[in-house]
Design a protein around this motif. Structure first.
Motif, mmCIF file in Angstrom:
data_model
loop_
_atom_site.group_PDB
_atom_site.id
_atom_site.type_symbol
_atom_site.label_atom_id
_atom_site.label_comp_id
_atom_site.label_asym_id
_atom_site.label_seq_id
_atom_site.Cartn_x
_atom_site.Cartn_y
_atom_site.Cartn_z
ATOM 1 N N LEU A 145 50.032 36.853 76.968
ATOM 2 C CA LEU A 145 49.118 35.770 76.614
ATOM 3 C C LEU A 145 49.956 34.527 76.306
ATOM 4 N N ILE B 94 46.487 34.315 80.763
ATOM 5 C CA ILE B 94 47.298 35.525 80.691
ATOM 6 C C ILE B 94 48.202 35.567 81.913
ATOM 7 N N ASP C 11 41.548 40.664 75.089
ATOM 8 C CA ASP C 11 41.988 42.034 74.779
ATOM 9 C C ASP C 11 41.441 43.017 75.812
ATOM 10 N N THR D 36 43.349 42.442 79.091
ATOM 11 C CA THR D 36 44.729 42.913 78.949
ATOM 12 C C THR D 36 44.802 44.429 79.040
ATOM 13 N N THR E 95 51.516 42.181 80.947
ATOM 14 C CA THR E 95 50.744 40.972 80.660
ATOM 15 C C THR E 95 51.362 40.207 79.499
#
Length: 212
Positions: free
Chosen positions: A185, A31, A170, A173, A183
């Motif tokens: 991914l 991330i 998740d 984040t 952020t």
């Protein structure tokens, strides 16, 4: 000592979508995280950031790695484009101002290195081997041996492990967004570019900004 190929020193076996598969069979997702200028915040804001960060860390019950990648910026292309703008300008005042700015940038480069920093959070998912007659210690040794045998996982296993890893992503984040950070991914192409830069530090990144 036997000759080892360069690929034996690289732990990455494959990249599928947003998942990095390592030789030991474990997975990673990366991330990319934005920065926050902590020093420019008020004392109360700094205290709030630290407290929120502490709560974020306490909410995580799995391992993660925070990575800061610092690279010297290659300003050559930027300076060339700036010279092009100066030569093409018909406004004498703008030409003088742009020339002074270009001179300032060149002098700044002589005094110090201009660095680019990128921040990443790396989330792992480990798949441990079932201990054999060689014992548990041998199983653990194989995990940290980049030159060892590549562990194969089938498509069904990969999807199961990826689902569990994405649940962690998740959670992380959401926690980072709660800190006021942006952020992203990283997907396959972005991961390839990132690893290429890590394994080829001599290729300095160029400034993408165009002079106006």
């Amino acid at each position: 000592m036997p000759n080892l190929s360069t690929k034996n020193l690289v732990e990455v076996a494959d990249i599928q979508g947003n998942a990095v598969l390592l030789n030991n069979g474990s997975l990673r997702v990366v991330i990319e995280v934005s920065a926050v200028n902590f020093e420019l915040r008020s004392e109360d804001e700094q205290t709030g950031i630290l407290q929120n960060f502490q709560r974020f860390l306490n909410s995580v019950d799995f391992p993660l790695q925070m990575v800061v990648n610092s690279r010297q910026l290659n300003m050559d292309e930027y300076l060339k484009s700036l010279d092009t703008v100066i030569e093409a300008s018909e406004n004498e005042l703008l030409k003088i101002q742009a020339s002074e700015y270009a001179k300032f940038v060149k002098e700044l480069l002589q005094l110090s290195n201009i660095m680019s920093k990128k921040f990443y959070v790396v989330l792992p998912f480990y798949i441990y081997e079932t201990p054999t007659k060689s014992g548990v210690m041998q199983s653990f040794k194989s995990i940290f041996n980049p030159g060892g045998t590549i562990k194969k996982i089938d498509a069904t296993q990969l999807e199961t492990y990826r689902t569990q890893l994405m649940q962690r992503a998740d959670l992380v984040t959401d926690g980072l967004i709660g800190l006021g950070l942006k952020t992203k991914l990283l997907e396959r192409e972005e991961l390839i570019n990132m690893f290429y830069g890590l394994y080829n530090p001599g290729d300095l990144p160029k400034v993408a900004t165009e002079p106006t």
